[in-house]
Design a protein around this motif. Sequence first.
Motif, PDB file in Angstrom:
ATOM      1  N   CYS A 112      -3.980   2.369   6.501  1.00 35.35           N
ATOM      2  CA  CYS A 112      -4.788   2.453   5.687  1.00 35.35           C
ATOM      3  C   CYS A 112      -5.677   1.334   5.098  1.00 35.35           C
ATOM      4  O   CYS A 112      -5.456   0.007   5.727  1.00 35.35           O
TER       5      CYS A 112
ATOM      6  N   CYS B 250      -3.213  -2.274   4.934  1.00 33.75           N
ATOM      7  CA  CYS B 250      -2.930  -2.487   5.876  1.00 33.75           C
ATOM      8  C   CYS B 250      -3.291  -2.582   7.165  1.00 33.75           C
ATOM      9  O   CYS B 250      -2.875  -3.795   7.672  1.00 33.75           O
TER      10      CYS B 250
ATOM     11  N   CYS C 195       0.649   3.712   1.917  1.00 34.59           N
ATOM     12  CA  CYS C 195       1.619   3.902   3.314  1.00 34.59           C
ATOM     13  C   CYS C 195       2.862   4.782   3.560  1.00 34.59           C
ATOM     14  O   CYS C 195       3.776   3.435   3.339  1.00 34.59           O
TER      15      CYS C 195
ATOM     16  N   CYS D 242       0.277  -1.342  -0.026  1.00 35.53           N
ATOM     17  CA  CYS D 242       0.260  -0.247   0.036  1.00 35.53           C
ATOM     18  C   CYS D 242       1.241   1.286  -0.146  1.00 35.53           C
ATOM     19  O   CYS D 242       2.291   1.640  -0.503  1.00 35.53           O
TER      20      CYS D 242
END
Length: 469
Positions: free
Chosen positions: A38, A41, A25, A23
């Motif tokens: 997010c 995750c 992040c 992701c």
Amino acid sequence: MKWEPVIGLEIHVQLKTRTKMFCRCPVGFGAGENTQTCPVCLGFPGALPVMNRRAIEWTVLLGLALGCEIADHAMFSRKHYPYPDLPKGYQISQYDLPSCTNGNVVLPTADGDRVIGIVRAHLEEDAAKTVHIGGRTGRIGGADYSLIDFNRGGTPLVEIVTAPDIGSADEAKRVLQLLRQTIVELGISDAEMEKGALRVDANVSVRPSGSSELRTRTELKNMNSFNYIARGIEAEVERQIAVWESGGEVQQETYDFDAATGALSPRRSKEEADDYRYFPEPDLVPVEPPAVLVERLRSELPELPAARIRRIEARLDLDRATVLVTGGLDRLWEETVTVGADGVAAANVIANTVVGAGVEIGAVAPAELARLVEARELIPRATFDEAIAKLGDPGFKADPYLAQEAVSDAAELEPIVDAILEANPGQVEAYRGGKEGLLGFFVGQVMKETQGKANPRVVSELVRAKLGG
Ligand SMILES: [Zn+2]
């Protein structure tokens, strides 16, 4: 009976990519709890993972540095286990088709190269971080409650698995130091153990010396420094030898090593269920790095630490070369020697005095360091130390320090030496009786008396002459 340890290591390396494995992040240490998360995750239903391209490239780069075969078709699988820090209920990890296999770490030793096999290096995502509050040990047993920080969840991790080729605790430590330096130089991880960016588990068994059997092994976890790892392995080797010699049998178990007490405590086997029900991750495509990418990465490999140790050993010696290279000090050493410093003296000053003073290595001007190294016996010790401590300051110049000369005049030093010898009759007698190591004591006393201004070599010669050594 004589026994020999059989040791394999599993090393987890946290990659310092800008974003997480699947992701966007950010990856970072020290941000507020649960601020870097997010739906992907946190494992929300329907959230889809997307691979981090840089993490794949860095895994290939590491594999190449370890002499591995790079798979042109690797796969991610789901490794299932229930744990609060794993919100999806499974971890995405390469399993039967890892990116890197069949490599090695070459450890230069006095008896030639020790080649430690690398079975595999695979990519996976890290779990979140669980903190147990209220217990004495910081583990879940005895804790009042636990907190989870999901910032770490989904961070890319490479797991390196060595073959059981390592023959002692000390060798394990040296392999790890070399591996850590390689990882740092590749620029893929800070590999700082205290921050958990490098985590090591050791598989340990023992066998009768010279035999090739593999007996039941145990696993040591949670060791967060090279010295703890060596001590933990030593303690476990001793424990296993005692078990076999008393007619018992070593059981397959996992232990935590407590560095403070030196004690090994077994974990509850409940956490060690082996059936993870792996199956291929259906939401990700296979990892198929193009050959041109692999070749580009291969061409970008720097000269690796093991090769540099051998190259520098030819101009110095193995121990000093190893300390310089594994400490990331060899470039400064080479530059300092190139501008005229003596090799052995420069190695000693850099590895001891410069590192001991906490100087930032990258900020040191080699020419100024070389002048200090060459003048080290001509200027007072205290002046030398002071100059070294300031070596990393912007625009540092050795000149003002070199202007202060050490006292080398024997006529001036002789009365001080006489006074020291007279004040320490016991040590004088012991020295004459053969305890020549006391020379350093006498020199030290004279240095103290002169507030570091005496030339230690002249003092040492004077003491020896007076004591007939
Ligand atoms: Zn995320």
